[in-house]
Scaffold this motif. Structure first.
Motif, PDB file in Angstrom:
ATOM      1  N   LEU A  57     -22.921 112.619  22.621  1.00 45.51           N
ATOM      2  CA  LEU A  57     -21.920 112.502  23.683  1.00 45.51           C
ATOM      3  C   LEU A  57     -20.519 112.717  23.090  1.00 45.51           C
ATOM      4  CD1 LEU A  57     -20.770 111.741  26.459  1.00 45.51           C
ATOM      5  CD2 LEU A  57     -21.084 109.319  25.846  1.00 45.51           C
ATOM      6  N   GLY A  58     -20.258 112.071  21.961  1.00 45.19           N
ATOM      7  CA  GLY A  58     -18.957 112.228  21.308  1.00 45.19           C
ATOM      8  C   GLY A  58     -18.713 113.673  20.910  1.00 45.19           C
ATOM      9  N   ARG A  59     -19.754 114.313  20.424  1.00 47.20           N
ATOM     10  CA  ARG A  59     -19.643 115.718  20.025  1.00 47.20           C
ATOM     11  C   ARG A  59     -19.325 116.601  21.238  1.00 47.20           C
ATOM     12  NH1 ARG A  59     -24.993 118.951  17.978  1.00 47.20           N
ATOM     13  NH2 ARG A  59     -24.050 121.007  17.614  1.00 47.20           N
ATOM     14  N   ALA A  60     -20.027 116.363  22.335  1.00 47.36           N
ATOM     15  CA  ALA A  60     -19.784 117.153  23.554  1.00 47.36           C
ATOM     16  C   ALA A  60     -18.335 116.984  24.005  1.00 47.36           C
ATOM     17  CB  ALA A  60     -20.744 116.711  24.655  1.00 47.36           C
ATOM     18  N   LEU A  61     -17.844 115.757  24.000  1.00 51.25           N
ATOM     19  CA  LEU A  61     -16.469 115.493  24.440  1.00 51.25           C
ATOM     20  C   LEU A  61     -15.462 116.167  23.517  1.00 51.25           C
ATOM     21  CD1 LEU A  61     -17.011 111.712  25.263  1.00 51.25           C
ATOM     22  CD2 LEU A  61     -16.287 113.446  26.939  1.00 51.25           C
ATOM     23  N   PHE A  62     -15.729 116.113  22.215  1.00 47.04           N
ATOM     24  CA  PHE A  62     -14.797 116.676  21.238  1.00 47.04           C
ATOM     25  C   PHE A  62     -14.585 118.177  21.482  1.00 47.04           C
ATOM     26  CE2 PHE A  62     -13.573 118.415  17.105  1.00 47.04           C
ATOM     27  CZ  PHE A  62     -12.633 117.497  16.659  1.00 47.04           C
ATOM     28  N   TYR A  63     -15.651 118.847  21.900  1.00 49.69           N
ATOM     29  CA  TYR A  63     -15.565 120.307  22.086  1.00 49.69           C
ATOM     30  C   TYR A  63     -15.252 120.709  23.521  1.00 49.69           C
ATOM     31  CZ  TYR A  63     -17.054 121.354  17.356  1.00 49.69           C
ATOM     32  OH  TYR A  63     -17.089 121.486  15.999  1.00 49.69           O
ATOM     33  N   ASP A  64     -15.006 119.748  24.402  1.00 48.96           N
ATOM     34  CA  ASP A  64     -14.907 120.085  25.824  1.00 48.96           C
ATOM     35  C   ASP A  64     -13.459 120.076  26.315  1.00 48.96           C
ATOM     36  OD1 ASP A  64     -15.314 120.486  28.512  1.00 48.96           O
ATOM     37  OD2 ASP A  64     -17.062 119.144  28.594  1.00 48.96           O
ATOM     38  N   LYS A 150     -13.241 112.981  36.290  1.00 44.99           N
ATOM     39  CA  LYS A 150     -13.868 114.299  36.100  1.00 44.99           C
ATOM     40  C   LYS A 150     -15.252 114.151  35.459  1.00 44.99           C
ATOM     41  CE  LYS A 150     -10.284 116.315  33.931  1.00 44.99           C
ATOM     42  NZ  LYS A 150      -9.477 117.356  33.252  1.00 44.99           N
ATOM     43  N   LEU A 151     -15.342 113.248  34.480  1.00 46.64           N
ATOM     44  CA  LEU A 151     -16.640 113.059  33.806  1.00 46.64           C
ATOM     45  C   LEU A 151     -17.677 112.485  34.781  1.00 46.64           C
ATOM     46  CD1 LEU A 151     -15.531 111.579  30.339  1.00 46.64           C
ATOM     47  CD2 LEU A 151     -16.067 113.968  30.886  1.00 46.64           C
ATOM     48  N   GLN A 152     -17.214 111.558  35.650  1.00 43.11           N
ATOM     49  CA  GLN A 152     -18.148 110.945  36.609  1.00 43.11           C
ATOM     50  C   GLN A 152     -18.693 111.976  37.586  1.00 43.11           C
ATOM     51  OE1 GLN A 152     -15.541 107.868  38.046  1.00 43.11           O
ATOM     52  NE2 GLN A 152     -16.335 106.321  36.614  1.00 43.11           N
ATOM     53  N   ARG A 153     -17.873 112.988  37.875  1.00 44.11           N
ATOM     54  CA  ARG A 153     -18.308 114.039  38.809  1.00 44.11           C
ATOM     55  C   ARG A 153     -19.264 115.029  38.141  1.00 44.11           C
ATOM     56  NH1 ARG A 153     -12.925 116.099  40.081  1.00 44.11           N
ATOM     57  NH2 ARG A 153     -11.871 114.439  41.197  1.00 44.11           N
ATOM     58  N   SER A 154     -19.375 114.984  36.838  1.00 45.25           N
ATOM     59  CA  SER A 154     -20.124 116.018  36.122  1.00 45.25           C
ATOM     60  C   SER A 154     -21.573 115.596  35.871  1.00 45.25           C
ATOM     61  CB  SER A 154     -19.417 116.291  34.785  1.00 45.25           C
ATOM     62  OG  SER A 154     -20.341 116.698  33.801  1.00 45.25           O
ATOM     63  N   ALA A 155     -22.498 116.418  36.324  1.00 47.45           N
ATOM     64  CA  ALA A 155     -23.930 116.128  36.121  1.00 47.45           C
ATOM     65  C   ALA A 155     -24.231 116.083  34.624  1.00 47.45           C
ATOM     66  CB  ALA A 155     -24.771 117.197  36.806  1.00 47.45           C
ATOM     67  N   ARG A 156     -23.590 116.996  33.888  1.00 48.10           N
ATOM     68  CA  ARG A 156     -23.818 117.034  32.443  1.00 48.10           C
ATOM     69  C   ARG A 156     -23.468 115.686  31.803  1.00 48.10           C
ATOM     70  NH1 ARG A 156     -20.254 119.484  27.759  1.00 48.10           N
ATOM     71  NH2 ARG A 156     -21.822 119.543  26.127  1.00 48.10           N
ATOM     72  N   TYR A 157     -22.310 115.131  32.178  1.00 48.79           N
ATOM     73  CA  TYR A 157     -21.898 113.875  31.554  1.00 48.79           C
ATOM     74  C   TYR A 157     -22.671 112.679  32.091  1.00 48.79           C
ATOM     75  CZ  TYR A 157     -18.656 116.138  28.546  1.00 48.79           C
ATOM     76  OH  TYR A 157     -18.143 116.931  27.551  1.00 48.79           O
ATOM     77  N   ARG A 158     -23.096 112.750  33.354  1.00 44.50           N
ATOM     78  CA  ARG A 158     -23.941 111.643  33.848  1.00 44.50           C
ATOM     79  C   ARG A 158     -25.207 111.584  32.995  1.00 44.50           C
ATOM     80  NH1 ARG A 158     -22.034 113.273  39.040  1.00 44.50           N
ATOM     81  NH2 ARG A 158     -23.959 114.371  39.502  1.00 44.50           N
ATOM     82  N   ASN A 159     -25.694 112.749  32.647  1.00 39.29           N
ATOM     83  CA  ASN A 159     -26.876 112.830  31.798  1.00 39.29           C
ATOM     84  C   ASN A 159     -26.581 112.344  30.372  1.00 39.29           C
ATOM     85  OD1 ASN A 159     -29.511 113.562  31.099  1.00 39.29           O
ATOM     86  ND2 ASN A 159     -28.797 115.545  30.333  1.00 39.29           N
ATOM     87  N   LEU A 160     -25.457 112.789  29.812  1.00 40.12           N
ATOM     88  CA  LEU A 160     -25.131 112.426  28.427  1.00 40.12           C
ATOM     89  C   LEU A 160     -24.808 110.931  28.268  1.00 40.12           C
ATOM     90  CD1 LEU A 160     -22.972 115.519  27.383  1.00 40.12           C
ATOM     91  CD2 LEU A 160     -25.024 114.736  26.184  1.00 40.12           C
ATOM     92  N   PHE A 161     -24.173 110.329  29.268  1.00 37.21           N
ATOM     93  CA  PHE A 161     -23.895 108.888  29.188  1.00 37.21           C
ATOM     94  C   PHE A 161     -25.174 108.078  29.404  1.00 37.21           C
ATOM     95  CE2 PHE A 161     -19.324 107.790  28.826  1.00 37.21           C
ATOM     96  CZ  PHE A 161     -18.746 109.052  28.910  1.00 37.21           C
ATOM     97  N   GLY A 162     -26.172 108.673  30.051  1.00 34.85           N
ATOM     98  CA  GLY A 162     -27.449 107.984  30.266  1.00 34.85           C
ATOM     99  C   GLY A 162     -27.251 106.716  31.080  1.00 34.85           C
TER     100      GLY A 162
END
Ligand code: HEC
Ligand code: HEC
Length: 342
Positions: A57-64, A150-162
């Motif tokens: 998750l941290g890696r995804a955020l760092f590059y996003d 923005k993160l809450q709206r994102s399916a990708r981040y809902r998945n990554l936060f688990g």
């Protein structure tokens, strides 16, 4: 293994917070590292238990670039993997809308040992560090509340936060896990220092190392190659920036022009140099240190006012030694690269 971690944490409470830094989380390449002979890190993950999911998750955020107001700038825009997470070729940081910051982006590695962050130590904890660039108007120009929306709206981040709530605390802890895993301890220098080393320094590197120990190690101290103190190395003030360094935080005239001593690990990968990126290469840095220092207000006592007396060969040898501090295991590690989801 998870139990071991918990037991170790309890043991830590009993034994004066002595957390074993070599704890390995089950089925995961995630682990805290304490190379032989290194001091204890300032940040252990005792309140932020390491997990592969949080690291990713941290890696995804760092590059996003989602962390910036117009989705153009990510942390990695200014902290590039191939440059040991510094900003290659940029004197000053370069943020949203082509705006320029006023300092050079430092490399990111061994951050768990830093007692504070930024060239002036203005941020004191790795878990709040990302709030600086996110809200900086010339870097990412965002605010954390909007980023979370923005993160809450994102399916990708809902998945990554688990199962974890999408909030700033969980976001910042995950980013600290990614940043904290950027260890650098596999340079040629490290190989040579290991007992029974297969590698050895060349004659030039060895001579450079001796000169380094005598003249540089007082501040750029082994094994991290920084003592993390604020010091002035005598740089003339750039009138366009008028950067007072540590005094910017403390307001003390005795702190004027002092900057956090940077680590010299990976230094050959992170040009340009100094807080404002004024020197293009290591030759210019060594030439600088062999001339009379230009700004003597608060000049550190370890620096001879007239500059170091190095011959051309000495300078070349020091640079050859500094090149042994490059860690290709860090910059080539696929786990630290852009997870590329687009
Ligand atoms: C526009 C370029 C830019 C962006 C984007 C950026 N940084 Fe930085 N970063 C810098 C600069 C410049 C500094 C030094 C600032 C100072 O000293 O005032 C810095 C400092 C740091 C430091 C402190 C390092 C040290 O040695 O003290 C860390 C950690 C860091 N950034 C992480 C991040 C993270 C995480 C993000 C994304 C949330 C990020 N940065 C986004 C330019 C950037
Ligand atoms: C008195 C402490 C001190 C000594 C001694 C010292 N330095 Fe530094 N050095 C610093 C500080 C502080 C900075 C950061 C200055 C800035 O950013 O404006 C620095 C910056 C540097 C940088 C640029 C780092 C970067 O990431 O931009 C290099 C390279 C460097 N020094 C090499 C050396 C070498 C080689 C020696 C010995 C010949 C040496 N230093 C001796 C304190 C010292």
């Amino acid at each position: 293994m998870k139990h071991f971690f918990i037991i170790a944490s309890f043991a830590a409470l009993f034994f004066g917070c002595k957390v074993d830094p070599k704890i390995v989380v089950a089925n995961s390449p995630i682990q805290e590292v304490l190379p032989d002979g290194w001091p204890k890190p300032v940040y252990t993950f005792s309140n932020n238990p390491l997990s592969e999911a949080k690291f990713q998750l941290g890696r995804a955020l760092f590059y996003d670039p989602i962390l910036s107001i117009d989705s153009t700038v990510s942390c990695a825009s200014c902290h590039q993997d191939f440059a040991a997470f510094a900003n290659a070729g940029h004197q000053l940081s370069h943020g949203i809308k082509e705006l320029n910051g006023n300092r050079n982006a430092p490399p990111l590695f061994n951050l768990n040992w830093h007692p504070y962050f930024m060239h002036d130590g203005g941020i004191n904890h790795i878990e709040v560090q990302p709030l600086g660039p996110i809200s900086n108007t010339v870097e990412m120009g965002e605010n954390i509340g909007h980023v979370i929306t923005k993160l809450q709206r994102s399916a990708r981040y809902r998945n990554l936060f688990g199962s974890d709530e999408i909030n700033s605390q969980n976001m910042l802890k995950a980013m600290a896990q990614f940043m904290g895993m950027l260890y650098s301890y596999n340079s040629k220098y490290d190989q040579v220092k290991k007992s029974g080393a297969q590698q050895s320094f060349t004659g030039s590197e060895f001579h450079g190392y001796q000169l380094f120990l005598t003249n540089c190690n007082g501040c750029h101290k082994e094994p991290l190659f920084s003592d993390f103190q604020f010091r002035s190395n005598g740089l003339k003030v750039n009138p366009a920036l008028n950067d007072s360094g540590r005094a910017h935080i403390t307001g003390l005239s005795t702190d004027k022009f002092k900057f956090k001593t940077p680590s010299l690990r990976n230094i050959a990968l992170t040009a340009p140099y100094m807080h404002d990126g004024r020197f293009e290469n290591l030759d210019s840095v060594l030439n600088y240190y062999t001339r009379a220092f230009e700004n003597t207000q608060n000049l550190d006592a370890q620096l001879p006012a007239g500059g170091f007396q190095f011959s051309a060969t000495d300078k070349k040898d020091i640079i050859n030694f500094l090149k042994t501090l490059s860690d290709t295991a860090l910059i080539n590690n696929a786990r630290f690269k852009d997870p590329k989801h687009f």
